[in-house]
Structures are given as C-alpha cells and as structure tokens.
Design a protein around this motif. Sequence first.
Motif, mmCIF file in Angstrom:
data_model
loop_
_atom_site.group_PDB
_atom_site.id
_atom_site.type_symbol
_atom_site.label_atom_id
_atom_site.label_comp_id
_atom_site.label_asym_id
_atom_site.label_seq_id
_atom_site.Cartn_x
_atom_site.Cartn_y
_atom_site.Cartn_z
ATOM 1 N N MET A 1 0.826 -1.207 0.000
ATOM 2 C CA MET A 1 0.000 0.000 0.000
ATOM 3 C C MET A 1 0.861 1.259 0.000
ATOM 4 O O MET A 1 0.594 2.203 -0.738
ATOM 5 N N GLY A 2 1.895 1.243 0.835
ATOM 6 C CA GLY A 2 2.736 2.419 0.960
ATOM 7 C C GLY A 2 3.424 2.803 -0.336
ATOM 8 O O GLY A 2 3.667 3.985 -0.593
ATOM 9 N N ASN A 3 3.743 1.816 -1.161
ATOM 10 C CA ASN A 3 4.434 2.086 -2.411
ATOM 11 C C ASN A 3 3.552 2.851 -3.401
ATOM 12 O O ASN A 3 4.055 3.513 -4.315
ATOM 13 N N LYS A 4 2.250 2.737 -3.214
ATOM 14 C CA LYS A 4 1.312 3.391 -4.123
ATOM 15 C C LYS A 4 0.893 4.771 -3.617
ATOM 16 O O LYS A 4 0.217 5.519 -4.340
ATOM 17 N N MET A 5 1.285 5.095 -2.402
ATOM 18 C CA MET A 5 0.815 6.324 -1.771
ATOM 19 C C MET A 5 1.895 7.407 -1.749
ATOM 20 O O MET A 5 3.079 7.092 -1.704
ATOM 21 N N ASN A 6 1.464 8.634 -1.793
ATOM 22 C CA ASN A 6 2.349 9.767 -1.592
ATOM 23 C C ASN A 6 2.114 10.349 -0.203
ATOM 24 O O ASN A 6 1.085 10.082 0.433
#
Length: 207
Positions: free
Chosen positions: A80-85
Amino acid sequence: MVFYFTSDVVAPPVTLFMGNDKHENEDLIKWGWPEDVWFHVDKVSSAHVYLRLAPAQTIDDIPNSVLDDACQLVKANSIMGNKMNDIDIVYTMWSNLKKTAGMEVGQVAFHKDKDVRKVRIIKRINEIVNRLNKTKREAFPDLRLERETRDRLEREDKKKLVREKRDKEKEEEKQRKEEAELRSYATLMKKENMTTNQDGNDSDDFM
C-alpha cells in the motif's frame, strides 16, 4: 531468508536488511542487536527494514542520505505504501521494540513512544530504489548465533577493559609508592637532617 542492500551514499558503505516475510521479521525482532535501527511505514503494512549502526553511534548520527535510502526502501517494500504519496516512516532503536505474547507474528509495539522518530516521504524516488535493488543479495544467516557471538565478544571486550583498568591502577599505585619513597629518601638526605661527629654523635666517644 534475509535480504541485504548496500547503501554507498556514505563512506564506508552501510548495510540495510529486511526479512523475506513476517516469519523472518519475527526472527529479526527476536535476535536484533542493540545497534540496530528499525524502520516501518507508519500505520500501513510494510517490510521491517533495519540499519546496523557502528559501535558508539546513536540514532542521531544517521546521515540524512542514509535515512533517505532506508525510508525509500521501506516504502518500496510496502504494497500500500508504495502506491501512496505523503506517507510517514517511523523508526526507532531495536531495543525500543516491544513484543507481547498476544501479538501476531511480525507485529510489534513500542516501550516508549517518545523514542520513535518520524519522517515524511513525499513520493517514491526510483533512482534510490533502483540503486539499492542492484545491490540486493539473499542470505540465510543464523541470527541467533550472530547475536550470541556479538554478545560474547562484547563481554570479552568489557573483561579486557576491566583488566587493563586494574593493571593501570596497580601501575599507578606502584609509581606513587616509588615516588613517595624517593621523596622520603630525599628528605632524610637533606643537610639539616644529617649528623656528624661534630654534632656530638661520635660512636667512639665513651664516658
């Protein structure tokens, strides 16, 4: 399995590492070192990334460039974190990680929340992630043996320091006694403390 990455943004380079899954994460939590700094995406599932500090270093000594590498590696290894800014990465010393019997595998809490640092990551920086991934290697370390070896060497170093301190204190005490004896001898040899036949101390003068 543990994955190792080399961060060469400082000299000498430093190593970042993480478990392959939650079970390896559990072992890393159990057999971590006091010198380890733990990184994780805040409030989102992610890899547990570690940085091992050099002896005598503290969490305040981590260069910003190394901190950036660790945070980008954590973000890249979070589904999830990889897709979030605009996400936060939390990090703290391994010794601050708290594990209780009721927790799930790989789950941790903290002994002291005030000792947890937080850094905001605006976005993924592919240049950093790609550079680190090129250094990635897999290994199957005996984490328990590594920790026990580290502790044994630390105990031996402490014993050595105690012996050296004791030997130094003995040598200093010996020098103090020798200097005191020299001062005492020098005092005895002063002219005013010496006697002669003219002082009436002639041993051949009988009544």
